[in-house]
Motif scaffolding. Structure first.
Motif, short mmCIF file in Angstrom:
data_model
loop_
_atom_site.label_atom_id
_atom_site.label_comp_id
_atom_site.label_asym_id
_atom_site.label_seq_id
_atom_site.Cartn_x
_atom_site.Cartn_y
_atom_site.Cartn_z
N LEU A 1 -7.85 -3.92 -6.39
CA LEU A 1 -7.36 -2.87 -5.49
C LEU A 1 -6.41 -1.92 -6.22
O LEU A 1 -6.47 -0.71 -6.06
CB LEU A 1 -6.64 -3.48 -4.28
CG LEU A 1 -7.52 -4.11 -3.22
CD1 LEU A 1 -6.64 -4.83 -2.19
CD2 LEU A 1 -8.37 -3.07 -2.55
N HIS A 2 -5.53 -2.49 -7.01
CA HIS A 2 -4.57 -1.69 -7.76
C HIS A 2 -5.27 -0.77 -8.75
O HIS A 2 -4.93 0.42 -8.86
CB HIS A 2 -3.58 -2.62 -8.49
CG HIS A 2 -2.47 -1.91 -9.18
ND1 HIS A 2 -2.50 -1.65 -10.53
CD2 HIS A 2 -1.31 -1.39 -8.71
CE1 HIS A 2 -1.39 -1.02 -10.85
NE2 HIS A 2 -0.67 -0.84 -9.79
N GLN A 3 -6.27 -1.30 -9.45
CA GLN A 3 -7.01 -0.50 -10.41
C GLN A 3 -7.82 0.59 -9.72
O GLN A 3 -7.91 1.71 -10.21
CB GLN A 3 -7.90 -1.38 -11.28
CG GLN A 3 -7.10 -2.24 -12.23
CD GLN A 3 -7.94 -3.21 -13.00
OE1 GLN A 3 -9.07 -3.52 -12.64
NE2 GLN A 3 -7.39 -3.74 -14.09
N ALA A 4 -8.43 0.27 -8.58
CA ALA A 4 -9.21 1.26 -7.82
C ALA A 4 -8.32 2.38 -7.32
O ALA A 4 -8.74 3.55 -7.29
CB ALA A 4 -9.94 0.58 -6.67
#
Length: 64
Positions: free
Chosen positions: A58-61
């Protein structure tokens, strides 16, 4: 009534470090000794690993 949940702020490197430790623990210990040495069963550790992995995704997206 107080919640049992804690809130932490970790950077991505911290999360990867925790995930690496969890992975090494799951790989290194046999089933018969796992719960005794870790304090929880393998399924609990695996679920935590999946949760952290999902948070990283989620953080990377979000950053894309």
């Amino acid at each position: 009534m107080a919640s049992d949940k804690m809130h932490l702020e970790l950077d991505e490197d911290d999360v990867y470090t925790i995930m690496s430790c969890l992975n090494e623990t799951m790989e290194a210990l046999d089933d018969w000794e796992f719960a005794t040495r870790v304090g929880v069963d393998r399924a609990t550790v695996h679920a935590l690993f999946r949760t952290l992995s999902g948070l990283v995704d989620l953080h990377q997206a979000r950053d894309e």
